[in-house]
Scaffold this active site. Structure first.
Site, PDB file in Angstrom:
ATOM      1  N   LYS A   1       0.859  -1.193   0.000  1.00 14.62           N
ATOM      2  CA  LYS A   1       0.000   0.000   0.000  1.00 14.62           C
ATOM      3  C   LYS A   1       0.885   1.229   0.000  1.00 14.62           C
ATOM      4  CE  LYS A   1      -4.440   1.040   0.147  1.00 14.62           C
ATOM      5  NZ  LYS A   1      -5.568   0.252  -0.371  1.00 14.62           N
TER       6      LYS A   1
HETATM    7  P1  NAD Z   1     -12.931   7.947  -2.904  1.00 16.93           P
HETATM    8  O1  NAD Z   1     -11.908   8.962  -2.585  1.00 16.93           O
HETATM    9  O2  NAD Z   1     -13.312   7.713  -4.317  1.00 16.93           O
HETATM   10  O3  NAD Z   1     -14.286   8.266  -2.101  1.00 16.93           O
HETATM   11  C1  NAD Z   1     -14.315   8.434  -0.716  1.00 16.93           C
HETATM   12  C2  NAD Z   1     -15.699   8.921  -0.341  1.00 16.93           C
HETATM   13  O4  NAD Z   1     -15.786   9.019   1.076  1.00 16.93           O
HETATM   14  C3  NAD Z   1     -16.060  10.300  -0.913  1.00 16.93           C
HETATM   15  O5  NAD Z   1     -17.423  10.308  -1.301  1.00 16.93           O
HETATM   16  C4  NAD Z   1     -15.864  11.213   0.290  1.00 16.93           C
HETATM   17  O6  NAD Z   1     -16.653  12.398   0.216  1.00 16.93           O
HETATM   18  C5  NAD Z   1     -16.344  10.293   1.396  1.00 16.93           C
HETATM   19  N1  NAD Z   1     -15.900  10.700   2.726  1.00 16.93           N
HETATM   20  C6  NAD Z   1     -14.686  11.154   3.106  1.00 16.93           C
HETATM   21  N2  NAD Z   1     -14.711  11.459   4.410  1.00 16.93           N
HETATM   22  C7  NAD Z   1     -15.968  11.205   4.851  1.00 16.93           C
HETATM   23  C8  NAD Z   1     -16.625  11.329   6.088  1.00 16.93           C
HETATM   24  N3  NAD Z   1     -15.978  11.805   7.157  1.00 16.93           N
HETATM   25  N4  NAD Z   1     -17.922  10.948   6.172  1.00 16.93           N
HETATM   26  C9  NAD Z   1     -18.590  10.479   5.079  1.00 16.93           C
HETATM   27  N5  NAD Z   1     -18.012  10.333   3.897  1.00 16.93           N
HETATM   28  C10 NAD Z   1     -16.724  10.698   3.774  1.00 16.93           C
HETATM   29  O7  NAD Z   1     -12.416   6.578  -2.218  1.00 16.93           O
HETATM   30  P2  NAD Z   1     -12.801   5.088  -2.607  1.00 16.93           P
HETATM   31  O8  NAD Z   1     -11.836   4.608  -3.618  1.00 16.93           O
HETATM   32  O9  NAD Z   1     -14.273   5.002  -2.845  1.00 16.93           O
HETATM   33  O10 NAD Z   1     -12.421   4.332  -1.249  1.00 16.93           O
HETATM   34  C11 NAD Z   1     -13.305   4.282  -0.116  1.00 16.93           C
HETATM   35  C12 NAD Z   1     -12.865   3.160   0.806  1.00 16.93           C
HETATM   36  O11 NAD Z   1     -12.874   1.924   0.076  1.00 16.93           O
HETATM   37  C13 NAD Z   1     -11.444   3.273   1.354  1.00 16.93           C
HETATM   38  O12 NAD Z   1     -11.416   2.689   2.644  1.00 16.93           O
HETATM   39  C14 NAD Z   1     -10.621   2.415   0.401  1.00 16.93           C
HETATM   40  O13 NAD Z   1      -9.440   1.918   0.998  1.00 16.93           O
HETATM   41  C15 NAD Z   1     -11.608   1.285   0.155  1.00 16.93           C
HETATM   42  N6  NAD Z   1     -11.357   0.531  -1.084  1.00 16.93           N
HETATM   43  C16 NAD Z   1     -11.306   1.147  -2.310  1.00 16.93           C
HETATM   44  C17 NAD Z   1     -11.103   0.374  -3.446  1.00 16.93           C
HETATM   45  C18 NAD Z   1     -11.109   0.980  -4.834  1.00 16.93           C
HETATM   46  O14 NAD Z   1     -11.008   0.200  -5.817  1.00 16.93           O
HETATM   47  N7  NAD Z   1     -11.249   2.272  -4.986  1.00 16.93           N
HETATM   48  C19 NAD Z   1     -10.905  -1.019  -3.339  1.00 16.93           C
HETATM   49  C20 NAD Z   1     -10.977  -1.605  -2.078  1.00 16.93           C
HETATM   50  C21 NAD Z   1     -11.200  -0.822  -0.959  1.00 16.93           C
END
Ligand code: NAD
Length: 412
Positions: A107
């Protein structure tokens, strides 16, 4: 202090590794080796700001290469620190092993508020991150992907910088734009997988999928596609939130129309809820898909969902997880629930290496059937060992990594 800092994420992952290791009768030394990271690189990233410089801290942690090249996303978020990156790198090792793709775990991240960066600043940061780390990256060494605060555009800059330094090698990073060696289907893969796992969990527990009520925290890559996927499968998304706040409609939200706004603050709705309050709404399925540690001892008593599908990594602290299970909630752990992302990255990586591309239908059907296989295998193991799904998922993953680790002779 933010919620994600209240708990110790790396120690919490290692508690699960140790428990699985004990159930599998692994030697204490092997458990300890599986609880350590192979390599940790910390860099400074000077960023031009007006006529001065601001120095940011960047990370790449490689947890394990026992089962293949390390794989894992890059996060741009103000709360990123070494401990969190270690935890996320380790989770990638367990995730890739659980879904049986030939990767290890890694990561990366940069401690910076991505919402306050201009496009040029973001590009400068990712290019500098890539230049500083190029010696540990590569399609057979360590392959980054997007995570919070980064997206396909960021991955395109990373690929371009990598090519300048090392020559053409599109498989050096996944989650790229479709026009630039990305795979149709990868962008939606994590959320699609989350929705499919939610439906499989309801069915496994003799609950109706059609009409099941869903609440989602996060409206980024994972949250958006999870919402669309749940809608497509007949579930009703009644509330969703992003960093600006949340929206609620007990008859169901129109996800496509919400997507036309830059943030949920701009959406025209009658009822609003707070970003975190959304977690406490009564529903069948709760999908935390934003930050880690958001369900913790402070709010756990107010969580009312029967099923929790972890879209985000580590959204529930260990203490809250115990309380929820005692209260009868069924929790599908992150390493299973959000593994569609790395499964999709695996498809993109193999296509880049073969210089061949799949139609989106093939991508989706492979993704759905492999997610289904991982879910039913984890379920079977949970019955065999009489444990919850999280413990079962770690048993499967730890056993696979421990076998590879011992067969490689890494102990001598
Ligand atoms: P992203 O940056 O695309 O979206 C994050 C979202 O969370 C946004 O809508 C943001 O406004 C919201 N957010 C941030 N702080 C917040 C808060 N305090 N309260 C409510 N909402 C809040 O990120 P993502 O890629 O969607 O990732 C989200 C989670 O999923 C992370 O934990 C990431 O590690 C995990 N994840 C992502 C992927 C991927 O393929 N993108 C894969 C596996 C796991």
């Amino acid at each position: 202090m933010s919620e994600s800092k209240v708990h110790n994420p790396f120690a919490e992952v290692n508690e699960k590794v140790a428990r699985a290791g004990e159930l599998l009768n692994l030697k204490p030394g092997v458990i300890s080796a599986l609880s350590s990271c192979e390599r940790e690189v910390v860099i400074s990233i000077p960023l031009r700001k007006n006529d001065d410089v601001e120095v940011l801290t960047g990370y790449r942690v490689q947890h394990s290469s026992a089962r293949g090249p390390r794989k894992g996303g890059i996060r741009f978020h103000q709360d990123v620190d070494l401990n969190e990156v270690r935890a996320l790198a380790s989770l990638m090792t367990w995730k890739t092993a659980l879904i049986d793709v030939p990767f290890g775990g890694a990561k990366g991240g940069v401690a910076v508020d991505a919402t306050k960066l201009t496009a040029i600043e973001k590009e400068e940061i990712i290019r500098r991150w890539t230049r500083s780390l190029v010696h540990v990256l590569g399609h057979h060494r360590d392959i980054p992907a997007p995570d919070m605060g980064t997206d396909s555009k960021t991955m395109a800059w990373l690929m371009d910088e990598f090519h300048r330094l090392e020559g053409f090698q599109p498989a050096c990073v996944t989650g790229k734009p479709v026009e630039l060696f990305g795979a149709p289907g990868r962008e939606e893969a994590t959320g699609r997988g989350v929705a499919r796992i939610a439906a499989a969990t309801l069915e496994q527990n003799d609950q109706k999928v059609k009409g099941a009520t869903v609440v989602i925290q996060g409206f980024g890559n994972v949250g958006k596609f999870a919402a669309l996927g749940c809608e497509e499968l007949g579930m009703t998304v009644i509330a969703i939130s992003d960093v600006t706040g949340g929206v609620f409609n007990k008859k169901g939200l129109d996800i496509k129309s919400l997507l036309s706004h830059p943030t949920l603050a701009d959406a025209q709705v009658t009822e609003r809820v707070g970003s975190s309050e959304v977690l406490e709404i009564e529903c069948d399925v709760l999908i935390p898909a934003a930050l880690g540690g958001v369900i913790n001892e402070e709010n756990v008593e107010r969580i009312k969902a029967d099923f929790i599908i972890e879209g985000a990594n580590q959204p529930i602290t260990s203490a809250a997880d115990r309380k929820l299970r005692e209260a009868g909630a069924i929790i599908v752990p992150d390493i299973l629930a959000n593994s569609g992302g790395v499964m999709g990255s695996y498809f993109e990586w193999t296509q880049n290496i073969q210089e061949f591309s799949w139609p989106i239908e093939k991508f989706r059907s492979e993704l759905d059937s492999r997610m289904e296989k991982a879910f039913s295998h984890t379920h079977k193991v949970s019955k065999k060992y009489k444990v919850d799904l999280r413990t079962a998922a770690f048993i499967v993953a730890v056993e696979r990594v421990a076998k590879a680790f011992e067969m490689r002779g890494s102990l001598v």
